[in-house]
Design an enzyme around this catalytic site. Structure first.
Site, short mmCIF file in Angstrom:
data_model
loop_
_atom_site.label_atom_id
_atom_site.label_comp_id
_atom_site.label_asym_id
_atom_site.label_seq_id
_atom_site.Cartn_x
_atom_site.Cartn_y
_atom_site.Cartn_z
N HIS A 45 16.00 46.04 27.37
CA HIS A 45 16.25 44.71 26.82
C HIS A 45 14.89 44.16 26.40
CE1 HIS A 45 16.83 40.40 26.92
NE2 HIS A 45 16.26 40.28 28.09
N TYR A 101 17.13 33.98 24.09
CA TYR A 101 16.76 32.96 25.08
C TYR A 101 15.25 32.76 25.09
CZ TYR A 101 15.61 36.80 28.33
OH TYR A 101 15.06 37.91 28.92
N VAL A 109 22.03 43.31 40.23
CA VAL A 109 21.93 41.89 40.56
C VAL A 109 20.78 41.28 39.77
CG1 VAL A 109 21.46 40.25 42.42
CG2 VAL A 109 22.76 42.36 42.89
N TYR A 136 57.24 40.58 52.89
CA TYR A 136 56.11 39.99 52.17
C TYR A 136 55.13 39.48 53.20
CZ TYR A 136 53.29 36.77 49.43
OH TYR A 136 52.23 36.12 48.84
N ASP A 196 47.77 39.91 49.30
CA ASP A 196 49.17 39.74 49.71
C ASP A 196 49.94 40.96 49.25
OD1 ASP A 196 49.17 39.08 46.97
OD2 ASP A 196 50.74 37.59 47.20
N THR A 249 53.67 43.61 49.70
CA THR A 249 55.03 43.84 50.19
C THR A 249 55.03 45.18 50.90
OG1 THR A 249 55.62 44.86 48.09
CG2 THR A 249 56.12 42.52 48.33
P1 FAD Z 1 14.05 45.93 41.15
O1 FAD Z 1 13.21 44.75 40.98
O2 FAD Z 1 13.96 46.97 40.11
O3 FAD Z 1 13.70 46.54 42.56
C1 FAD Z 1 14.08 47.84 42.94
C2 FAD Z 1 12.94 48.43 43.69
O4 FAD Z 1 13.34 49.67 44.25
C3 FAD Z 1 11.74 48.70 42.82
O5 FAD Z 1 10.68 47.92 43.27
C4 FAD Z 1 11.52 50.17 42.98
O6 FAD Z 1 10.16 50.51 43.03
C5 FAD Z 1 12.23 50.48 44.27
N1 FAD Z 1 12.66 51.88 44.36
C6 FAD Z 1 13.48 52.53 43.51
N2 FAD Z 1 13.65 53.79 43.89
C7 FAD Z 1 12.93 53.95 45.02
C8 FAD Z 1 12.70 55.04 45.89
N3 FAD Z 1 13.27 56.23 45.69
N4 FAD Z 1 11.91 54.85 46.95
C9 FAD Z 1 11.35 53.65 47.18
N5 FAD Z 1 11.53 52.59 46.38
C10 FAD Z 1 12.30 52.74 45.32
N6 FAD Z 1 17.29 38.29 35.44
C11 FAD Z 1 17.43 36.95 35.54
O7 FAD Z 1 18.10 36.46 36.43
N7 FAD Z 1 16.84 36.12 34.63
C12 FAD Z 1 16.09 36.60 33.61
O8 FAD Z 1 15.56 35.83 32.82
C13 FAD Z 1 15.94 37.99 33.49
N8 FAD Z 1 15.25 38.50 32.46
C14 FAD Z 1 15.02 39.84 32.39
C15 FAD Z 1 14.21 40.33 31.40
C16 FAD Z 1 13.91 41.67 31.34
C17 FAD Z 1 13.03 42.17 30.25
C18 FAD Z 1 14.46 42.54 32.31
C19 FAD Z 1 14.16 43.99 32.29
C20 FAD Z 1 15.30 42.05 33.29
C21 FAD Z 1 15.59 40.71 33.35
N9 FAD Z 1 16.42 40.18 34.35
C22 FAD Z 1 16.55 38.82 34.45
C23 FAD Z 1 17.14 41.05 35.29
C24 FAD Z 1 16.40 41.14 36.60
O9 FAD Z 1 15.06 41.35 36.37
C25 FAD Z 1 16.92 42.25 37.46
O10 FAD Z 1 18.31 42.24 37.47
C26 FAD Z 1 16.42 42.11 38.90
O11 FAD Z 1 15.03 41.94 38.92
C27 FAD Z 1 16.80 43.30 39.72
O12 FAD Z 1 16.25 43.18 41.00
P2 FAD Z 1 16.31 44.38 42.04
O13 FAD Z 1 15.63 43.94 43.27
O14 FAD Z 1 17.70 44.82 42.14
O15 FAD Z 1 15.58 45.58 41.31
N1 THG Z 2 56.13 43.53 44.01
C1 THG Z 2 55.79 44.34 45.00
N2 THG Z 2 54.63 44.22 45.63
C2 THG Z 2 53.73 43.27 45.26
C3 THG Z 2 54.05 42.37 44.25
C4 THG Z 2 55.28 42.51 43.60
N3 THG Z 2 52.53 43.20 45.88
C5 THG Z 2 51.49 42.40 45.29
C6 THG Z 2 52.03 41.11 44.76
N4 THG Z 2 53.16 41.38 43.90
C7 THG Z 2 52.49 40.29 45.94
N5 THG Z 2 52.98 39.00 45.54
C8 THG Z 2 54.24 38.57 45.78
C9 THG Z 2 54.48 37.21 45.76
C10 THG Z 2 55.72 36.72 46.11
C11 THG Z 2 56.73 37.58 46.44
C12 THG Z 2 56.53 38.93 46.41
C13 THG Z 2 55.25 39.43 46.09
C14 THG Z 2 58.03 37.06 46.92
N6 THG Z 2 58.01 36.03 47.74
C15 THG Z 2 59.19 35.50 48.40
C16 THG Z 2 59.16 33.99 48.39
O1 THG Z 2 58.09 33.43 48.68
O2 THG Z 2 60.16 33.39 48.09
C17 THG Z 2 59.14 35.97 49.85
C18 THG Z 2 60.34 35.63 50.59
C19 THG Z 2 60.32 36.26 51.96
O3 THG Z 2 59.26 36.45 52.56
O4 THG Z 2 61.42 36.55 52.44
O5 THG Z 2 59.06 37.59 46.58
O6 THG Z 2 55.63 41.79 42.65
N7 THG Z 2 56.64 45.30 45.36
#
Ligand code: FAD
Ligand code: THG
Length: 808
Positions: free
Chosen positions: A224, A255, A352, A528, A541, A543
């Site tokens: 990037h 940005y 992250v 359910y 949730d 079933t």
């Molecule tokens: P990293 O900072 O990469 O840390 C990972 C660490 O693991 C590294 O230090 C590495 O050395 C270590 N490591 C890896 N492998 C090993 C190993 N085998 N042994 C020991 N150590 C190891 N994010 C924002 O929120 N805002 C921004 O404005 C933004 N701008 C960005 C601009 C750019 C150009 C880039 C590249 C990124 C930007 N990001 C931004 C994203 C952000 O930088 C990253 O998502 C974030 O820094 C990741 O953090 P991290 O700790 O996961 O990774």
């Molecule tokens: N069918 C089946 N499984 C499921 C769903 C489904 N699992 C995930 C999700 N959908 C679960 N959600 C619901 C929500 C409501 C009901 C069933 C699944 C339902 N509720 C009755 C009620 O509240 O009136 C329960 C009545 C009772 O407990 O007797 O029917 O769609 N297979």
């Protein structure tokens, strides 16, 4: 010793935040290892410009960003702050973007972040360098700002070190040791470290570390572009690092931030540049830093032109430095957090941003120490959320690149992934295509939203038109399909609903321990009930159908349910859990004429089969499992069969249904019908952060039952008064979800699911609200773009509260 032996791999912002949070919770045998030199070991954190825009469609992401802002705001190194709270401004240069900023304002408000949509004059006051002619308005978030990522690493690592955390920089992790199904340590260039828990915070190298334990991480490092100008005249002489808000110009994928008298420019408009983890250079081999690749000026040309247009003062300035910096993209833009499904003690915190880093540190520390995270709902971030096809290397790169391209796009909540498609098709797919199915996508499944073949059903119906935004991925046919379901009978493809088979002599006891309901009942019972976490929060949730003494079919919500069941299997081999979704299919046949349609086709006595009972039998030539329940609130059955017989099942029902006016109905009708009936959907209406009672699901908890996960915690929680409530609102109009709800001018909650109810004749929105506002008849307002739509708290369910339809 308090706590297990922990090794954290990687000391970027994520690893640093984690060891700070873990040591703060008293764990005392923690080592953090990084291959590079601290505090800037060469990962993405070492060169991130640190912009923190908190607004996000995901509540959890917004909350983790807010935590980062709050935490870094309290940290400093040698008196120098880790966070510069200059505010954030996103500007609109088109009417569409201005509209979108109103929607983003809604998200900020829903998640408790103070924000305002401001006019062009105010944008110019905040950032005088903007070209007045370009800007139509902006979204201003005063608490946004700049994270000083390297300093944040330094501050958090130092604090952790002061609590006894061992810090080994310039130490590469070469392997992760596993014995049986457990992690036992890591091998480094400097020798072995024993560990009970290894957490991979290795950023763009994450896949390489995970691979050491045989785990596939669906992330792809992408380059990037980030460039820095020389002096920009209006900033000449500026002695503070940054005074004016960080700036986004999403329309041009750009940005900006200040750095003394210069400006940093970040760009997402260039071609995607994915990099394989094996091609990232080592610390010693890299020219600058391993996560920095040479700046490709030609890819930046358009960015520089657009910058001149938005910030005319830059025309006289030069680009002095630039990088193609690497960071991680995922298939759904969310991080990868949590434990390996197979190797105990191996955890990841990957993909992250700096923006969410402190929040993720806290989330992971809670999860590790307490066994669950109570501060944030992590279900969208769990590394185990993926379906099998979603970790295919081709899919990961393709989706990662596409997400890079779309970073700042305006995305409708129903907008489906376009490529790669189709991936998963139910056996009914060909028939659905013949009927003019308009397909969206769910977990890889092609799923019809409505069928063009039903267009003729619209005539003569009074169907309210939604506004332009709500009308996307909508058709009046949706309304007709919903009404015909209530008038006659419809076939719904329920194949995409996750199905698990739980078998074995220990199956009943196993499920009894996991669910809130009593499932150790007669063969043919369907229950359910809920899966709770150890803190009493809702994990799902489900079933549970008892098909035989030792055979249960669990209707679930997704891959995380399968993961949860696997995690809790007894070690003695008396229970097997199998995902049968892909090998089977399901049609919901629902409506007042459902029995007339199905009974003549089957040996089953469908009248004797009562509500919430199931049986195995035949529909014509097709062996089926029939479960009498209905997410749409009508008489009928879920009919399951194996994938090979699916088409035959469809055709048999379809032929017999002609004389009863059967239609195929899509997901649009389904959601409308579900909300009329008041049925919740996990992940949208309720999540880990809610307990059953506040979600209106207390009836699904059998308190008299012996011990189950979450039982005691739930009892303790209940002792505290429930302060919030999932509430049904009705309104004149359509909203889509995540909108803020206001009491007068005060934001008090947010919408979860919404639809128009075509039987009840009003818009429906479920919303989390303070319990004392949730009294029927009260008028509140939903923020929809720049409008406030009146909404009335309603008694629920809106449709058939006496259950005459279902029990008929
Ligand atoms: P990293 O900072 O990469 O840390 C990972 C660490 O693991 C590294 O230090 C590495 O050395 C270590 N490591 C890896 N492998 C090993 C190993 N085998 N042994 C020991 N150590 C190891 N994010 C924002 O929120 N805002 C921004 O404005 C933004 N701008 C960005 C601009 C750019 C150009 C880039 C590249 C990124 C930007 N990001 C931004 C994203 C952000 O930088 C990253 O998502 C974030 O820094 C990741 O953090 P991290 O700790 O996961 O990774
Ligand atoms: N069918 C089946 N499984 C499921 C769903 C489904 N699992 C995930 C999700 N959908 C679960 N959600 C619901 C929500 C409501 C009901 C069933 C699944 C339902 N509720 C009755 C009620 O509240 O009136 C329960 C009545 C009772 O407990 O007797 O029917 O769609 N297979």
């Amino acid at each position: 010793m308090v706590g297990p032996r922990v090794v954290v791999v990687g000391a970027g912002v994520v690893g640093a935040a984690l060891v700070d949070e873990l040591s703060a919770r008293g764990w005392d045998d923690i080592t953090v290892v990084d291959q590079g030199p601290l505090p800037a070991p060469g990962g993405s954190s070492s060169h991130a410009p640190g912009l923190v825009f908190q607004t996000n469609p995901s509540k959890a992401m917004a909350e983790m960003a807010r935590y980062t802002v709050d935490k870094l705001g309290t940290l400093s190194v040698d008196g120098e702050p880790c966070f510069l709270q200059v505010g954030g401004l996103e500007v609109a240069t088109t009417p569409e973007r201005l509209t979108e900023l109103h929607r983003r304002h809604g998200w900020a408000t829903s998640w408790g972040i103070d924000a305002a949509v401001v006019d062009a004059d105010r944008c110019l006051e905040l950032i005088p360098m903007l070209d007045r002619d370009q800007v139509l308005g902006g979204l201003h978030v005063p608490t946004d700002g700049l994270a000083k990522a390297v300093r944040a690493v330094d501050a958090q690592i130092s604090r952790a070190r002061s609590r006894g955390v061992k810090v080994l920089d310039r130490t590469e992790v070469l392997d992760v040791l596993v014995e049986g199904d457990r992690v036992t340590g890591v091998v480094t260039g400097q020798g072995e470290l024993a560990a009970d828990i290894v957490v991979c915070c290795a950023g763009i190298w994450g896949s390489k570390i995970a691979r050491m334990v045989g785990m596939t991480l669906p992330l792809v490092p992408l380059a990037h572009q980030l460039a820095w100008t020389g002096q920009v005249a209006p900033l000449a002489g500026q002695t503070s690092e940054a005074l004016r808000p960080i700036l986004r110009h999403q329309e041009a994928d750009l940005y900006y931030r200040e750095r003394y008298d210069a400006i940093g420019v970040g760009y997402y408009g260039h071609r995607p540049m994915p990099v394989s983890v094996d091609d990232i250079l080592g610390v010693d081999a890299a020219d600058v830093m391993p996560s920095v690749q040479p700046f490709t000026e030609e890819d930046f040309a358009e960015a520089w032109r657009q910058t001149h247009a938005l910030l005319p003062a830059t025309r006289e300035a030069k680009i002095e430095e630039g990088i193609n910096g690497l960071f991680s993209f995922t298939t759904d833009d969310m991080p990868l957090l949590g434990p390996s499904p197979e190797v105990k003690g191996f955890w990841v915190a990957e993909a992250v941003w700096v923006t969410h880093s402190a929040g993720v540190g806290r989330a992971m520390a809670e999860w590790l120490v307490d066994g669950h995270c109570s501060s944030f709902d992590l279900h969208e971030c769990d590394v185990n959320r993926f379906e099998a096809h979603q970790v295919a290397p081709k899919y990961v790169v393709e989706r990662g690149c596409q997400n890079f391209v779309e970073v700042y796009d305006i995305k409708h909540p129903l907008q489906p992934m376009e490529q790669p498609r189709p991936l998963r098709a139910s056996p009914f797919h060909v028939r659905q295509q013949e009927l003019g199915g308009v397909f969206l996508e769910a977990n890889g499944w092609e799923r019809p939203q409505w069928y063009e073949a039903n267009a003729g059903l619209v005539d003569g119906r009074d169907i309210p038109e939604p506004d332009e935004w709500a009308a996307r991925y909508w058709s009046p046919i949706v309304a007709a399909e919903a009404q015909v379901t209530r008038e006659a009978v419809a076939m719904f493809d329920m194949t995409a609903l996750k199905r698990l088979e739980v078998t074995g002599p220990g199956a009943a006891a196993f499920l009894q321990r996991l669910v809130t309901g009593d499932v150790d009942k007669s063969v043919g019972s369907v229950t359910y009930c809920l899966l709770l976490d150890h803190d009493g929060g809702i994990r799902s949730d489900v079933t549970v159908a008892r098909l035989a003494r030792d055979v249960f079919q669990v209707g679930a919500n997704g891959a995380l349910d399968l993961d949860w069941l696997h995690r809790h299997l007894p070690g003695d081999g008396t229970v097997q859990v199998r995902d049968i979704t892909a090998g089977t299919c399901c049609i919901g046949v629902w409506g007042p004429r459902a029995r007339d349609l199905v009974q003549p086709l089957t040996d089953l006595d469908l009248t004797a089969l009562k509500y919430f009972r199931g049986a195995r039998g035949f529909i014509g030539n097709v062996p089926v499992t029939a479960l009498r329940l209905s997410y749409v609130g009508e008489l009928g059955w879920e009919l399951y069969t194996t994938a090979d017989m699916g088409l035959k099942l469809w055709d048999t029902l379809w032929a017999a249904g002609q004389e009863h006016g059967v239609i195929a109905a899509g997901r649009g009708a389904f959601t409308s019908l579900r909300l009329e009936k008041g049925y919740r959907s996990f992940g949208t209406d309720m999540t880990y952060e809610h307990d059953p009672h506040e979600a209106g699901l207390g009836f699904a908890v059998k308190a008299a039952k012996p011990e189950f996960i979450g039982k005691q915690a739930l009892a303790d929680r209940q002792a505290r008064q429930a302060t919030k409530k999932l509430t049904c609102l009705t309104l004149d109009g359509h909203v889509l979800g995540k909108e803020p709800v206001y009491d007068g001018d005060t934001p008090v909650g947010y919408v979860t699911s919404a639809a128009y109810g075509y039987t009840v004749g009003s818009g429906i929105a479920y919303a989390w609200l303070p319990a004392d506002l949730a009294e029927p008849g009260r008028t509140l307002h939903i923020g929809y773009f720049d409008r406030r739509i009146p909404a009335t708290v309603a008694e629920e369910p809106l449709f058939d509260p006496k259950m005459t339809r279902l029990r008929g």
